[in-house]
Design a protein around this motif. Structure first.
Motif, PDB file in Angstrom:
ATOM      1  N   GLU A 100     -11.397 -33.803  20.065  1.00 32.44           N
ATOM      2  CA  GLU A 100     -11.039 -33.306  18.737  1.00 32.44           C
ATOM      3  C   GLU A 100     -11.420 -31.840  18.593  1.00 32.44           C
ATOM      4  N   LYS A 101     -12.564 -31.458  19.164  1.00 30.75           N
ATOM      5  CA  LYS A 101     -12.977 -30.063  19.131  1.00 30.75           C
ATOM      6  C   LYS A 101     -11.976 -29.189  19.883  1.00 30.75           C
ATOM      7  N   LEU A 102     -11.520 -29.663  21.044  1.00 28.73           N
ATOM      8  CA  LEU A 102     -10.502 -28.939  21.796  1.00 28.73           C
ATOM      9  C   LEU A 102      -9.229 -28.825  20.974  1.00 28.73           C
ATOM     10  N   TRP A 103      -8.832 -29.930  20.378  1.00 32.40           N
ATOM     11  CA  TRP A 103      -7.597 -30.000  19.588  1.00 32.40           C
ATOM     12  C   TRP A 103      -7.643 -28.996  18.446  1.00 32.40           C
ATOM     13  N   GLU A 104      -8.786 -28.945  17.753  1.00 31.74           N
ATOM     14  CA  GLU A 104      -8.944 -28.018  16.634  1.00 31.74           C
ATOM     15  C   GLU A 104      -8.944 -26.567  17.110  1.00 31.74           C
ATOM     16  N   SER A 105      -9.490 -26.327  18.299  1.00 34.26           N
ATOM     17  CA  SER A 105      -9.627 -24.956  18.786  1.00 34.26           C
ATOM     18  C   SER A 105      -8.286 -24.295  19.065  1.00 34.26           C
ATOM     19  N   ILE A 106      -7.234 -25.085  19.247  1.00 33.76           N
ATOM     20  CA  ILE A 106      -5.926 -24.486  19.533  1.00 33.76           C
ATOM     21  C   ILE A 106      -5.012 -24.502  18.312  1.00 33.76           C
TER      22      ILE A 106
ATOM     23  N   GLU B 181     -17.837 -42.078  21.168  1.00 39.94           N
ATOM     24  CA  GLU B 181     -17.759 -41.058  20.119  1.00 39.94           C
ATOM     25  C   GLU B 181     -17.835 -39.655  20.686  1.00 39.94           C
ATOM     26  N   SER B 182     -18.711 -39.425  21.643  1.00 44.53           N
ATOM     27  CA  SER B 182     -18.861 -38.082  22.196  1.00 44.53           C
ATOM     28  C   SER B 182     -17.588 -37.632  22.912  1.00 44.53           C
ATOM     29  N   SER B 183     -16.867 -38.602  23.521  1.00 43.46           N
ATOM     30  CA  SER B 183     -15.648 -38.266  24.246  1.00 43.46           C
ATOM     31  C   SER B 183     -14.543 -37.819  23.292  1.00 43.46           C
ATOM     32  N   TRP B 184     -14.287 -38.630  22.271  1.00 36.57           N
ATOM     33  CA  TRP B 184     -13.186 -38.239  21.395  1.00 36.57           C
ATOM     34  C   TRP B 184     -13.551 -37.078  20.478  1.00 36.57           C
ATOM     35  N   LEU B 185     -14.853 -36.906  20.171  1.00 36.33           N
ATOM     36  CA  LEU B 185     -15.251 -35.727  19.401  1.00 36.33           C
ATOM     37  C   LEU B 185     -15.038 -34.452  20.215  1.00 36.33           C
ATOM     38  N   ALA B 186     -15.288 -34.539  21.514  1.00 41.06           N
ATOM     39  CA  ALA B 186     -15.054 -33.386  22.383  1.00 41.06           C
ATOM     40  C   ALA B 186     -13.562 -33.052  22.426  1.00 41.06           C
TER      41      ALA B 186
ATOM     42  N   THR C  26      -4.821 -39.584  29.131  1.00 38.11           N
ATOM     43  CA  THR C  26      -5.959 -38.984  29.812  1.00 38.11           C
ATOM     44  C   THR C  26      -7.084 -40.003  29.919  1.00 38.11           C
ATOM     45  N   ASP C  27      -8.246 -39.498  30.362  1.00 41.32           N
ATOM     46  CA  ASP C  27      -9.435 -40.338  30.430  1.00 41.32           C
ATOM     47  C   ASP C  27     -10.287 -40.233  29.165  1.00 41.32           C
ATOM     48  N   VAL C  28      -9.721 -39.715  28.065  1.00 40.12           N
ATOM     49  CA  VAL C  28     -10.451 -39.687  26.805  1.00 40.12           C
ATOM     50  C   VAL C  28     -10.791 -41.124  26.419  1.00 40.12           C
ATOM     51  N   ASP C  29     -12.047 -41.387  26.149  1.00 35.83           N
ATOM     52  CA  ASP C  29     -12.505 -42.725  25.782  1.00 35.83           C
ATOM     53  C   ASP C  29     -12.686 -42.775  24.273  1.00 35.83           C
ATOM     54  N   TYR C  30     -11.710 -43.396  23.578  1.00 31.12           N
ATOM     55  CA  TYR C  30     -11.774 -43.423  22.124  1.00 31.12           C
ATOM     56  C   TYR C  30     -12.916 -44.294  21.620  1.00 31.12           C
ATOM     57  N   GLU C  31     -13.426 -45.172  22.485  1.00 31.77           N
ATOM     58  CA  GLU C  31     -14.574 -46.002  22.098  1.00 31.77           C
ATOM     59  C   GLU C  31     -15.887 -45.229  22.233  1.00 31.77           C
TER      60      GLU C  31
ATOM     61  N   GLU D 159       7.015 -19.548  12.919  1.00 31.35           N
ATOM     62  CA  GLU D 159       6.079 -19.094  13.951  1.00 31.35           C
ATOM     63  C   GLU D 159       6.044 -20.115  15.084  1.00 31.35           C
ATOM     64  N   GLN D 160       6.244 -19.659  16.308  1.00 29.27           N
ATOM     65  CA  GLN D 160       6.221 -20.559  17.459  1.00 29.27           C
ATOM     66  C   GLN D 160       4.801 -21.024  17.742  1.00 29.27           C
ATOM     67  N   LYS D 161       4.646 -22.294  18.093  1.00 32.37           N
ATOM     68  CA  LYS D 161       3.335 -22.834  18.469  1.00 32.37           C
ATOM     69  C   LYS D 161       3.524 -23.948  19.492  1.00 32.37           C
ATOM     70  N   PHE D 162       2.432 -24.378  20.085  1.00 34.52           N
ATOM     71  CA  PHE D 162       2.452 -25.460  21.071  1.00 34.52           C
ATOM     72  C   PHE D 162       1.346 -26.432  20.684  1.00 34.52           C
ATOM     73  N   GLN D 163       1.674 -27.723  20.609  1.00 34.98           N
ATOM     74  CA  GLN D 163       0.741 -28.710  20.090  1.00 34.98           C
ATOM     75  C   GLN D 163       0.432 -29.790  21.123  1.00 34.98           C
ATOM     76  N   LEU D 164      -0.855 -30.057  21.322  1.00 36.83           N
ATOM     77  CA  LEU D 164      -1.276 -31.189  22.136  1.00 36.83           C
ATOM     78  C   LEU D 164      -1.137 -32.476  21.325  1.00 36.83           C
ATOM     79  N   VAL D 165      -1.253 -33.626  22.001  1.00 42.63           N
ATOM     80  CA  VAL D 165      -1.263 -34.894  21.283  1.00 42.63           C
ATOM     81  C   VAL D 165      -2.606 -35.049  20.581  1.00 42.63           C
ATOM     82  N   ASP D 166      -2.635 -35.842  19.489  1.00 40.88           N
ATOM     83  CA  ASP D 166      -3.883 -36.024  18.753  1.00 40.88           C
ATOM     84  C   ASP D 166      -4.830 -36.924  19.536  1.00 40.88           C
ATOM     85  N   ASP D 167      -6.076 -37.006  19.076  1.00 34.60           N
ATOM     86  CA  ASP D 167      -7.114 -37.684  19.855  1.00 34.60           C
ATOM     87  C   ASP D 167      -6.880 -39.179  19.985  1.00 34.60           C
ATOM     88  N   GLU D 168      -6.145 -39.797  19.036  1.00 36.15           N
ATOM     89  CA  GLU D 168      -5.915 -41.244  19.130  1.00 36.15           C
ATOM     90  C   GLU D 168      -4.789 -41.580  20.091  1.00 36.15           C
ATOM     91  N   GLU D 169      -3.949 -40.618  20.416  1.00 32.30           N
ATOM     92  CA  GLU D 169      -2.909 -40.852  21.414  1.00 32.30           C
ATOM     93  C   GLU D 169      -3.350 -40.378  22.797  1.00 32.30           C
TER      94      GLU D 169
END
Length: 300
Positions: A197-203, A190-195, A183-188, A168-178
């Motif tokens: 991660e929620k996006l990541w899970e949604s796809i 919590e609200s930023s990387w949880l947001a 991007t401007d994701v701030d791993y330090e 099955e064909q799919k398209f994958q984003l990078v994980d939240d730690e990469e």
């Protein structure tokens, strides 16, 4: 989700301004849906997880020292390309992945010369010429009482249960730690990387279903692996010495295959419900040199 739907999900998220960067860092992949079957129902050269391999005449079952490796996956690249031709992969031939989980435990500190509990074969040709191998006999091996307690007795069989594969064909984003590297994701924060991660899970990442994937971005259990792949390949003598540090070279590594714990299918578990990740350098993939592949197991 297709790429247009993923793009819209990003635009609807807190990372809308990063949409182009995230899409550029995304990778196409093929998800491998496994269903247990009888080995007799699989034609020579058919894609499968587990079971025994179909190899060209004269090609031997790979070993780690005197210990035969177990076949993890046999990928018919023609079948894969019929679903979607992944960039950089051959459109014909076979990739056959082997791994040894019997001896590769957290308690193995002394590794003999030439130790490598994985191997990848690539070959091309006609399926009519392939030979279905019989599983070789295992040499006798004993486990101490600690090993028996933690891992049980050595398995009486060599191979995992055979499963047919549906691509099955799919398209994958990078994980939240990469993502912070792109991007401007701030791993330090919590609200930023949880947001993210929620996006990541949604796809389609990190669902409650097993996710075996050919190429794409990794679904890590313990964090990024590219530097570890470089360090491991150097430690095993797979790479020639260079003046660059592992940190400088880590970006050259690409995910080739991700194999999830799947007790309902082939019947394997990697550590405590973990995954196997086969990595390859971009230049080796382009050269069709699969001898320098590095395998990393991560678990909870």
């Amino acid at each position: 989700m297709n790429q247009a739907e993923i793009r819209q999900s990003i635009l609807d998220s807190p990372f809308a301004k990063d949409v182009e960067v995230l899409m550029a860092g995304g990778q196409p992949a093929l998800r491998l849906h496994a269903e247990r079957v009888s080995l007799d129902d699989l034609a020579p050269g058919a894609s499968r997880l587990g079971g025994v391999p179909d190899l060209p005449p004269g090609m031997a079952w790979p070993r780690n020292g005197d210990w035969p490796l177990e076949m993890i996956a046999q990928i018919n690249l023609t079948d894969a390309a019929d679903c979607f031709h992944l960039p950089d992969l051959p459109a014909t031939g076979w990739l056959v992945f082997f791994y040894e989980d019997e001896k590769f435990t957290p308690f193995q500190k002394i590794r003999p010369e030439g130790w490598r509990p994985w191997q990848l074969m690539y070959f091309d040709g006609s399926a009519d010429d392939l030979v279905r191998l019989e599983p070789p006999a295992r040499p006798p091996r004993k486990r101490g009482w600690i090993g028996q307690l933690l891992f049980g007795p050595p398995k009486p069989h060599l191979y995992y249960e055979p499963c047919t594969i549906r691509f099955e064909q799919k398209f994958q984003l990078v994980d939240d730690e990469e993502a912070p590297d792109r991007t401007d994701v701030d791993y330090e924060d919590e609200s930023s990387w949880l947001a993210y991660e929620k996006l990541w899970e949604s796809i389609g990442h990190w669902s409650d279903k097993t996710q075996h994937s050919l190429r794409g971005n990794a679904n890590p259990v313990q964090g990024p692996m590219r530097r570890e792949a470089e360090e491991t390949a150097r430690a095993l003598g797979l790479l020639e010495a260079s003046g660059e540090s592992p940190e400088e070279c880590k970006s050259a590594w690409e995910l080739l295959l991700e194999i999830d714990t799947d007790e309902a299918g082939p019947g394997w578990m990697w550590g405590d419900g973990g995954r196997l990740f086969f990595w390859i350098r971009r230049q080796d993939l382009a050269a069709r040199d699969f001898s320098k592949v590095c395998c990393i197991m991560q678990c909870h």
